[in-house]
Enzyme design. Structure first.
Site, PDB file in Angstrom:
ATOM      1  N   CYS A   1     -12.919 -18.621  38.070  1.00  0.00           N
ATOM      2  CA  CYS A   1     -11.896 -19.230  38.535  1.00  0.00           C
ATOM      3  C   CYS A   1     -12.443 -20.495  39.361  1.00  0.00           C
ATOM      4  O   CYS A   1     -13.409 -20.047  40.464  1.00  0.00           O
ATOM      5  CB  CYS A   1     -10.980 -18.511  39.530  1.00  0.00           C
ATOM      6  SG  CYS A   1      -9.523 -18.254  38.340  1.00  0.00           S
TER       7      CYS A   1
ATOM      8  N   GLU B   1     -13.833 -27.268  29.556  1.00  0.00           N
ATOM      9  CA  GLU B   1     -14.151 -25.818  29.386  1.00  0.00           C
ATOM     10  C   GLU B   1     -13.148 -24.802  29.117  1.00  0.00           C
ATOM     11  O   GLU B   1     -11.908 -25.142  29.937  1.00  0.00           O
ATOM     12  CB  GLU B   1     -14.820 -25.729  30.695  1.00  0.00           C
ATOM     13  CG  GLU B   1     -16.284 -26.361  31.013  1.00  0.00           C
ATOM     14  CD  GLU B   1     -17.068 -26.025  31.932  1.00  0.00           C
ATOM     15  OE1 GLU B   1     -18.230 -26.475  32.002  1.00  0.00           O
ATOM     16  OE2 GLU B   1     -16.707 -25.422  32.772  1.00  0.00           O
TER      17      GLU B   1
ATOM     18  N   CYS C   1     -12.120 -26.160  45.083  1.00  0.00           N
ATOM     19  CA  CYS C   1     -11.999 -26.222  43.416  1.00  0.00           C
ATOM     20  C   CYS C   1     -13.335 -27.202  42.925  1.00  0.00           C
ATOM     21  O   CYS C   1     -13.089 -28.301  43.179  1.00  0.00           O
ATOM     22  CB  CYS C   1     -10.790 -26.511  43.057  1.00  0.00           C
ATOM     23  SG  CYS C   1     -10.705 -26.370  41.155  1.00  0.00           S
TER      24      CYS C   1
ATOM     25  N   CYS D   1      -9.272 -33.121  36.875  1.00  0.00           N
ATOM     26  CA  CYS D   1      -7.839 -32.746  37.726  1.00  0.00           C
ATOM     27  C   CYS D   1      -7.831 -33.725  38.920  1.00  0.00           C
ATOM     28  O   CYS D   1      -8.748 -34.202  39.504  1.00  0.00           O
ATOM     29  CB  CYS D   1      -7.910 -31.484  38.341  1.00  0.00           C
ATOM     30  SG  CYS D   1      -6.432 -30.947  39.010  1.00  0.00           S
TER      31      CYS D   1
ATOM     32  N   CYS E   1      -8.706 -18.326  28.996  1.00  0.00           N
ATOM     33  CA  CYS E   1      -8.459 -19.121  30.265  1.00  0.00           C
ATOM     34  C   CYS E   1      -8.724 -20.627  29.686  1.00  0.00           C
ATOM     35  O   CYS E   1      -9.946 -20.859  29.119  1.00  0.00           O
ATOM     36  CB  CYS E   1      -9.633 -19.064  31.402  1.00  0.00           C
ATOM     37  SG  CYS E   1      -9.145 -20.003  32.892  1.00  0.00           S
TER      38      CYS E   1
ATOM     39  N   CYS F   1      -7.981 -29.854  45.371  1.00  0.00           N
ATOM     40  CA  CYS F   1      -8.048 -28.560  46.230  1.00  0.00           C
ATOM     41  C   CYS F   1      -9.464 -28.824  46.717  1.00  0.00           C
ATOM     42  O   CYS F   1     -10.178 -28.738  45.960  1.00  0.00           O
ATOM     43  CB  CYS F   1      -7.743 -27.417  45.464  1.00  0.00           C
ATOM     44  SG  CYS F   1      -5.873 -27.677  44.731  1.00  0.00           S
TER      45      CYS F   1
HETATM   46  N1  SAH Z   1      -4.065 -26.398  38.713  1.00  0.00           N
HETATM   47  C1  SAH Z   1      -3.812 -25.057  38.535  1.00  0.00           C
HETATM   48  C2  SAH Z   1      -4.428 -24.317  37.476  1.00  0.00           C
HETATM   49  C3  SAH Z   1      -6.186 -24.134  37.570  1.00  0.00           C
HETATM   50  S1  SAH Z   1      -6.855 -23.219  38.655  1.00  0.00           S
HETATM   51  C4  SAH Z   1      -3.593 -24.188  39.732  1.00  0.00           C
HETATM   52  O1  SAH Z   1      -4.230 -24.662  40.747  1.00  0.00           O
HETATM   53  O2  SAH Z   1      -2.977 -23.213  39.913  1.00  0.00           O
HETATM   54  C5  SAH Z   1      -6.611 -21.520  38.584  1.00  0.00           C
HETATM   55  C6  SAH Z   1      -6.952 -20.749  39.696  1.00  0.00           C
HETATM   56  O3  SAH Z   1      -8.238 -20.772  40.406  1.00  0.00           O
HETATM   57  C7  SAH Z   1      -6.136 -21.426  40.858  1.00  0.00           C
HETATM   58  O4  SAH Z   1      -5.216 -20.511  41.655  1.00  0.00           O
HETATM   59  C8  SAH Z   1      -7.013 -22.062  41.754  1.00  0.00           C
HETATM   60  O5  SAH Z   1      -6.568 -22.385  43.109  1.00  0.00           O
HETATM   61  C9  SAH Z   1      -7.947 -21.025  41.748  1.00  0.00           C
HETATM   62  N2  SAH Z   1      -9.548 -21.426  42.096  1.00  0.00           N
HETATM   63  C10 SAH Z   1      -9.878 -22.826  42.237  1.00  0.00           C
HETATM   64  N3  SAH Z   1     -11.226 -22.684  42.762  1.00  0.00           N
HETATM   65  C11 SAH Z   1     -11.597 -21.593  43.028  1.00  0.00           C
HETATM   66  C12 SAH Z   1     -12.867 -21.031  43.414  1.00  0.00           C
HETATM   67  N4  SAH Z   1     -13.686 -21.872  43.671  1.00  0.00           N
HETATM   68  N5  SAH Z   1     -12.802 -19.652  43.619  1.00  0.00           N
HETATM   69  C13 SAH Z   1     -11.640 -18.877  43.296  1.00  0.00           C
HETATM   70  N6  SAH Z   1     -10.722 -19.406  42.752  1.00  0.00           N
HETATM   71  C14 SAH Z   1     -10.385 -20.477  42.518  1.00  0.00           C
END
Ligand code: SAH
Length: 370
Positions: free
Chosen positions: A355, A110, A138, A131, A124, A135
């Protein structure tokens, strides 16, 4: 007549593009293509320019190429695209467009266009299908890892939206590597994509208009400046202590905070450039006053800019977002310690394009026959 200047050596971005493209089309290398077609280098320059600068999406439309060459490229199945939109969704306010794209092998990613009411246009993009970093908050991590994207597949997400914007007289102003995947775990391809995005002879976006966001892969942060030049670095921090961060981000066990902050300090000392700290606000988890003070202590006196990100709900719904008032008081605490802090405005929540909500559906059954 074609002047000597147009037959000049290709840029490195162009070499990356041609090598990947021609390999996909079944040629061993660029020379093999030039020999097979009986053409000189300037023809590949023209092809590259048409695709990356003029954003042409159809071989037939590359009018600088003689008809026979175009015809032969079509017969040889030469594809200008490396991904195709499967679903496009626009948010209710019309400012956010999410695209689900299918790659040549059926994997899906996406990418999201955000128009910010005309003030700027940000795309974006994803660097991996899925991935591996898991996390806790996420959606992408919840779906697991599929594969690394190639440089062209990353670049083509931007190209797709650039073309769509061009048809409306608009342009991309910013690119963020905040889609699916961990960019620094696919560093070679991301570097290639950055070269393509910033090539002055091609797509021509400024380095400073690109931001790469990472979970905090320390060795790659050490190589960042040399590999990506003036591209902005963002670190997903999300917690000021190892205990808390390791729960939210398992990668913290490999690269704990001390090592991460030290690497970030080395980067700042070397580049004198500001680093962005991403911090997602999770109710009752990392949003109380004590945590704000601990975060301030960790970041104080350094060239950091904190982005507080309102949490976006993911399908497993294991967290709740911090209420706006509390986000503001968290921000005030950081600012009272002289840490510049902004609260990110969520975009495209109604189409799950915000995000951490990107989670391409890679099950064939979800899209019918394939
Ligand atoms: N892997 C990289 C880039 C992808 S995520 C990273 O982790 O930085 C981009 C941003 O979105 C990251 O800061 C991530 O922690 C955040 N993110 C992930 N899940 C989210 C959620 N459910 N709500 C808000 N931000 C989120």
């Amino acid at each position: 007549m074609v002047s000597a200047a147009t037959d000049s050596a290709p840029t490195s971005a162009q070499s990356i593009w041609l090598e990947e493209k021609l390999r996909r089309a079944g040629f061993g290398d660029v020379d093999a293509f030039l020999r097979a077609y009986g053409v000189r280098t300037y023809r590949t320059n023209q092809l590259y320019r048409a695709v990356t600068r003029e954003l042409v999406d159809d071989v037939e439309a590359i009018s600088v190429l003689p008809h026979e060459i175009r015809q032969r490229l079509v017969e040889d199945g030469f594809e200008l695209e490396s991904l195709w939109p499967v679903v496009l969704q626009r948010s209710g306010d019309g400012q956010t467009t999410k695209g689900l794209f299918r790659l040549g092998d059926g994997a899906e990613v996406e990418a999201v266009l955000m128009e910010h009411y005309g003030e700027r246009t940000t795309v974006c993009i994803s660097s991996q299908a899925g991935c591996a970093y898991q996390c806790a908050f996420c959606a992408t991590g919840q779906g697991g890892f599929t594969r690394n994207l190639e440089a062209i597949e990353i670049f083509d997400q931007a190209r797709y939206f650039a073309r769509e914007l061009k048809s409306r007289g608009k342009k991309i102003t910013n690119i963020v590597f905040m889609g699916q995947g961990e960019p620094l775990a696919n560093a070679d391809a991301v570097m290639g994509a950055v070269a393509l995005l910033t090539d002055p002879h091609g797509f021509a976006l400024g380095h400073r208009h690109i931001t790469i966001s990472t979970v905090g892969l320390v060795p790659e942060i050490d190589r960042f400046a040399e590999r990506y030049g003036q591209v902005n670095l963002a670190i997903s921090l999300h917690a000021p202590t190892d205990v808390q961060r390791s729960v939210l981000m398992p990668v913290n066990r490999r690269y704990p905070l001390e090592a991460l902050i030290a690497a970030t300090d080395r980067y700042i000392a070397r580049t004198r450039r500001k680093v962005f700290i991403e911090y997602v606000m999770l109710a009752g988890v990392n949003d109380n006053e004590e945590t704000a003070r601990a975060l301030a202590a960790l970041l104080r006196g350094r060239l950091y800019h904190v982005n507080l990100i309102p949490y976006n709900q993911t399908p497993d719904a294991s967290f709740a977002g911090t209420a706006e008032g509390r986000i503001r008081s968290f921000q005030k605490i950081l600012e009272s310690h002289h840490i510049p802090t902004t609260v990110r405005v969520p975009m495209g929540r109604d189409i799950a394009a915000a995000c951490g909500q990107l989670q391409a559906e890679t099950q064939p059954k979800a899209h019918g026959s394939r």
